[in-house]
Design an enzyme around this catalytic site. Structure first.
Site, PDB file in Angstrom:
ATOM      1  N   GLU A 103       0.793  -1.241   0.000  1.00 40.55           N
ATOM      2  CA  GLU A 103       0.000   0.000   0.000  1.00 40.55           C
ATOM      3  C   GLU A 103       0.822   1.288   0.000  1.00 40.55           C
ATOM      4  O   GLU A 103       0.833   2.025   0.994  1.00 40.55           O
ATOM      5  CB  GLU A 103      -0.941  -0.001   1.211  1.00 40.55           C
ATOM      6  N   GLU A 131      -5.378  -8.409   1.006  1.00 37.76           N
ATOM      7  CA  GLU A 131      -5.885  -8.079   2.348  1.00 37.76           C
ATOM      8  C   GLU A 131      -7.372  -7.761   2.237  1.00 37.76           C
ATOM      9  O   GLU A 131      -7.785  -7.035   1.325  1.00 37.76           O
ATOM     10  CB  GLU A 131      -5.209  -6.836   2.948  1.00 37.76           C
TER      11      GLU A 131
HETATM   12  C1  BGC Z   1      -2.475  -2.421   6.068  1.00 36.91           C
HETATM   13  C2  BGC Z   1      -2.401  -3.249   7.332  1.00 36.91           C
HETATM   14  C3  BGC Z   1      -3.429  -2.731   8.309  1.00 36.91           C
HETATM   15  C4  BGC Z   1      -4.800  -2.921   7.703  1.00 36.91           C
HETATM   16  C5  BGC Z   1      -5.962  -2.481   8.586  1.00 36.91           C
HETATM   17  C6  BGC Z   1      -3.844  -2.049   5.642  1.00 36.91           C
HETATM   18  O1  BGC Z   1      -3.873  -0.694   5.384  1.00 36.91           O
HETATM   19  O2  BGC Z   1      -1.719  -3.019   5.050  1.00 36.91           O
HETATM   20  O3  BGC Z   1      -1.104  -3.202   7.830  1.00 36.91           O
HETATM   21  O4  BGC Z   1      -3.330  -3.333   9.560  1.00 36.91           O
HETATM   22  O5  BGC Z   1      -4.886  -2.209   6.509  1.00 36.91           O
HETATM   23  O6  BGC Z   1      -5.901  -1.132   8.845  1.00 36.91           O
END
Ligand code: BGC
Length: 444
Positions: A168, A356
């Protein structure tokens, strides 16, 4: 949920994601150097309750048991990151053998358990020494980064086949170099644009380095994303939504695809040229094997004269009185469908993996159990939306839940819990939540 994993095909990758700083702990252990997050958490008032990740989930010491639990939950793919300052305590120069040994053990242990490693090379923890030299605002960072990447490939590339360059970039440049709310806490347009250009170069150059040393590998990089909608159909709000979309979803993807920066929507971005050299447009481009998409919510926006450069502001979920997570993000699993369609619509878009996706809710331990029904239904709805996009032709190849263990959630500290596994940060006791049990059954 009626869907089974078979509906996605045999080759579909199902996994979980984690990040070094958020789980490892092992702060300065075995020769590790300082990172910008080690420094940032020590500045009072930056992190909720002044928390830090010196110990976090203590994954540095507990990885054998944690990986075993992962295996017992039928999880066969683990996306994790390498801490640059364990490998190079000063960011460059001499390699720290103990850091190499640690990741070797982690990789070997994973493989022995049948868990495939997917490595992110940079999940926000730049070595502090490099920050002293300007960090992401100094163009030399591209060379420091590719040297570090080459070192990781040299030591781990014999066993690790799947690599992600950056996590990101929009978040670490926006929150870390414009707003100052994440490490390294820089602020302002200049530092943001410098960091943006150097990160965009690093994502392509990092990938080129991996591919040249390890042609058989699969290489991707990851992007934050948010489905953006205008508050209503008024022209100025529609234009505001286009600007927000350019910033949140297009800024790092389009240069990688060879389209340059999205200066059509945000004129201020033209100032990035100040940091560009002849030939950079070409260097920004790279044909990735996959694109990692990360999504948590959608944003509703409206025009505002008071927000500099962007002239756009968020109409927050709290203002809209819609259901929210403990991050105050709207619970809106359908966002992932819109984002997948949007990304897949680019010509020459590589296959997509969701690297993610997840949700934080206020979990409670009752009689040794965590009944997190809201998280389970969020994850299930996301899977339904993924299937909807896939059946409409999106080339989606995998899904990694954020995240395996409750962990250190950056500026928010330990309060938001995203894990499939509950962690008691006093005792380090782990409890598989109901959502974790559901995922284990789903994968079973
Ligand atoms: C990030 C993680 C973070 C997650 C939740 C993403 O922006 O890659 O490191 O914990 O979102 O906020």
């Amino acid at each position: 949920m009626g869907l089974t994993k078979d509906a996605f095909g045999d080759d579909f990758v199902w996994g979980v994601s984690t990040a070094a700083y958020q789980i490892e702990g092992g702060y300065l252990q075995d020769g590790k150097g300082f990172s910008i997050w080690d420094d940032f958490v020590r500045k009072r008032g930056k992190i909720s309750n002044n928390e830090h990740a010196d110990v976090a989930c203590d994954f540095y010491h507990r990885y054998p048991q944690d990986l075993e639990m992962m295996r017992n939950m039928n999880i066969r793919h683990h996306r994790f990151s390498i801490s640059w300052s364990r490998i190079f305590p000063f960011g460059k120069g001499e390699v720290n053998q103990a850091g190499i040994d640690y990741y070797n053990k982690l990789i070997d242990h994973s493989l022995a358990l049948g868990i495939t490693p997917w490595i992110t090379l940079y999940h926000w923890d730049l070595p502090s020494t490099l920050e002293i030299h300007g960090g992401w605002t100094n163009r030399d960072v591209v060379g420091w980064f590719t040297d570090y990447v080459a070192c990781c490939i040299k030591y781990f590339g014999d066993r690790v086949k799947h690599w992600m360059v950056l996590n990101e970039p929009m978040v670490f440049t926006g929150a870390g170099h414009f707003l100052g709310i994440h490490a390294p806490g820089r602020r302002g347009l200049n530092s943001f644009l410098a960091a943006t250009h150097h990160a965009a170069l690093a994502q392509a150059e990092g990938a080129r380095t991996i591919k040249s040393l390890l042609p058989e590998s699969t290489v991707g990089t990851t992007f934050s994303s948010s489905h953006v909608e205008p508050l209503n159909t008024s022209e100025r709000n529609v234009l505001a939504a286009k600007r927000a979309d350019a910033l949140l979803n297009r800024l790092f993807l389009e240069p990688l695809l060879g389209m340059g920066y999205p200066t059509d929507e945000i004129k201020t971005l033209r100032k990035v040229e100040k940091f560009m050299k002849a030939g950079d447009e070409q260097k920004l481009k790279f044909d990735m094997d996959f694109i990692g998409v990360q999504n948590y919510t959608r944003e509703i926006v409206e025009h505002s004269y008071f927000i500099p450069y962007l002239r756009t502001k968020l109409v927050t979920a709290t203002q809209r009185k819609v259901p929210v997570t403990t991050m105050n993000w709207e619970v809106y699993p359908e966002s992932i469908y819109h984002i997948l369609k949007k990304f897949a619509a680019y010509p020459n878009m590589p296959p997509i993996m969701i690297t993610e996706s997840g949700a934080s809710f206020a979990d409670e331990v009752v009689n040794g159990e965590v009944s997190d029904a809201k998280r389970t239904s969020y994850l299930q709805e996301v899977i339904v939306q993924m299937h909807r996009a896939k059946s409409e032709g999106v080339d989606l190849r995998g899904y990694f839940i954020w995240t395996f263990l409750d962990n250190f959630e950056w500026a928010e500290g330990y309060h938001p819990r995203f894990g499939l596994v509950h962690v008691d940060f006093e005792t380090q006791q782990r409890i598989i939540k109901d959502s974790g049990k559901w995922y284990a059954d789903f994968l079973g």
